[in-house]
Design an enzyme around this catalytic site. Structure first.
Site, short mmCIF file in Angstrom:
data_model
loop_
_atom_site.label_atom_id
_atom_site.label_comp_id
_atom_site.label_asym_id
_atom_site.label_seq_id
_atom_site.Cartn_x
_atom_site.Cartn_y
_atom_site.Cartn_z
CG ASP A 1 -4.00 5.45 6.98
OD1 ASP A 1 -2.82 5.24 7.38
OD2 ASP A 1 -4.45 4.94 5.94
CG HIS B 1 -0.94 3.83 4.60
ND1 HIS B 1 -2.14 3.34 5.06
CD2 HIS B 1 -0.31 2.79 4.00
CE1 HIS B 1 -2.25 2.05 4.73
NE2 HIS B 1 -1.14 1.69 4.11
CB SER C 1 -0.92 0.01 1.22
OG SER C 1 -0.15 -0.12 2.40
#
Ligand code: NAG
Ligand code: NAG
Length: 341
Positions: free
Chosen positions: A316, A319, A32
């Site tokens: 978040d 990340h 991610s």
């Protein structure tokens, strides 16, 4: 003023690359941290094709796990590409020759990693997707050997391994690895598997490969919120991750030595401690910029992000913000320069 050093470096790098594009193509593998939308059509809780993700991205919420650009996006700009590298899920033949982004949120070196979140494209599957692209390159360039000649010149950016800790080793409820391996054994196990995967990539024509070390996962808001015994981060997690980074540093040297005409480098830029970015104006070190979903640690759908995102390390619970990605890319670029010869 605090941002000046970063912008100064970026400015020089931009000047440096306009004269020549150092690599004709750029391939991205990983998780991610660099996913640009490959999970959007997968059945998984690890997808972010909704605001407030992309609030600072030119095309809004695209599936990037941050407010703006990822480090791969910044690198694509610094390397002189006019467009972002397209996600595998969306590639068309016309744009494929600049490279492809295979990265998938939740994915790891181990195929089982991230399974409890739903579907994801593991590194093994990303390599199979690259084989598909190779056959399309062969059609584009006449035959496999001329396709591989072109692929020899590309830059390959590997950002993987974090989920093998966050969504495997430290999720004992779903995975057995922590019961089977000490942190050192696990690091060696991951490095051995990754070594075979990198050799496979080499056999598909890759020669210039940058392997990003893992960031300080013990400093993520998700981990810190579980308690740190007075330290700013969960030291045991950072120590475990550090063992893999050490293995990766050894691995790149070994592979460069063993595989003819290859150049593997270790990119240390991800391994920044949040406090090290204080000088760049990053002030909010251990808290998310958005309101997060308790289970996933991702921003709640449609939530309002913090107003001044450039002072936050984390967007978040896992990340980094675009600002941090920019610092990472700028520092990584200095390492990547070594591959240009
Ligand atoms: C998506 O995954 C969930 C949980 O694994 C499952 O219950 C559901 O049936 C899946 N949906 C589809 C459309 O496959
Ligand atoms: C592949 O294509 C190149 C360029 O068209 C040609 O020179 C070469 O002989 C071909 N190689 C094979 C194995 O067909």
């Amino acid at each position: 003023m605090a941002f000046a050093p970063v912008f100064l470096v970026s400015f020089f790098l931009t000047k440096l690359v306009v004269s020549a594009q150092p690599f004709p193509c750029f391939f991205i593998f990983g998780d991610s941290l660099v996913d640009s939308g490959n999970n959007n059509d997968l059945n998984t809780s690890a997808k972010v094709d909704y605001p407030p993700y992309g609030v600072d991205f030119p095309y809004g919420a695209t599936g990037r796990f941050t407010n703006g650009l990822t480090s791969a996006d910044f690198l694509a700009q610094m390397l002189g590409f006019n467009d972002f590298i397209p996600p595998f899920a969306e590639v068309q033949d016309a744009v494929l020759s600049n490279g492809v982004n295979y990265a998938s949120g939740g994915a790891g070196i181990l195929s089982e990693t991230g399974e409890h979140l739903g579907s994801r494209i593991s590194l093994d599957q990303q390599l199979r997707n690259h084989e598909i692209v190779l056959s399309r390159f062969a059609a584009l360039y006449g035959n496999v050997s001329s396709a591989k000649q072109r692929l020899n010149k590309c830059f390959y950016y590997m950002v993987v391994g974090s989920n093998d800790y966050i969504n495997n080793y430290y999720k004992s409820k779903y995975y057995t690895t922590r019961r089977l391996y000490t942190p050192q054994q696990y690091a060696t196990f991951l490095a051995n598997k990754f070594s075979r995967q990198l050799k496979q990539l080499y056999n598909l024509g890759a020669r210039k490969i940058g392997v990003a070390g893992l960031g300080p996962l013990g400093c993520t808001p998700a981990m810190v919120s579980k308690g740190t015994n007075g330290s700013p981060c969960v030291d045991s997690i950072n120590d475990a991750v550090g063992l893999l980074n050490t293995e990766l540093g050894v691995l790149v040297k070994q592979l460069s030595h063993d595989l003819p005409n290859s150049n593997f480098i270790y990119i240390s830029a991800m391994d920044l401690r949040p406090t090290e970015l204080f000088g760049h104006g990053i002030r909010l070190l251990n808290e998310a910029c958005c309101r997060v979903e308790r289970n996933t640690g991702l921003c709640v759908r449609g939530g309002t992000p913090c107003a001044i995102r450039d002072i936050s390390f984390f967007y978040d619970n896992f990340h980094p913000t675009e600002m941090v990605n920019k610092v990472i890319a700028t520092a990584s670029y200095l390492d990547i320069l070594k591959l240009m010869t």
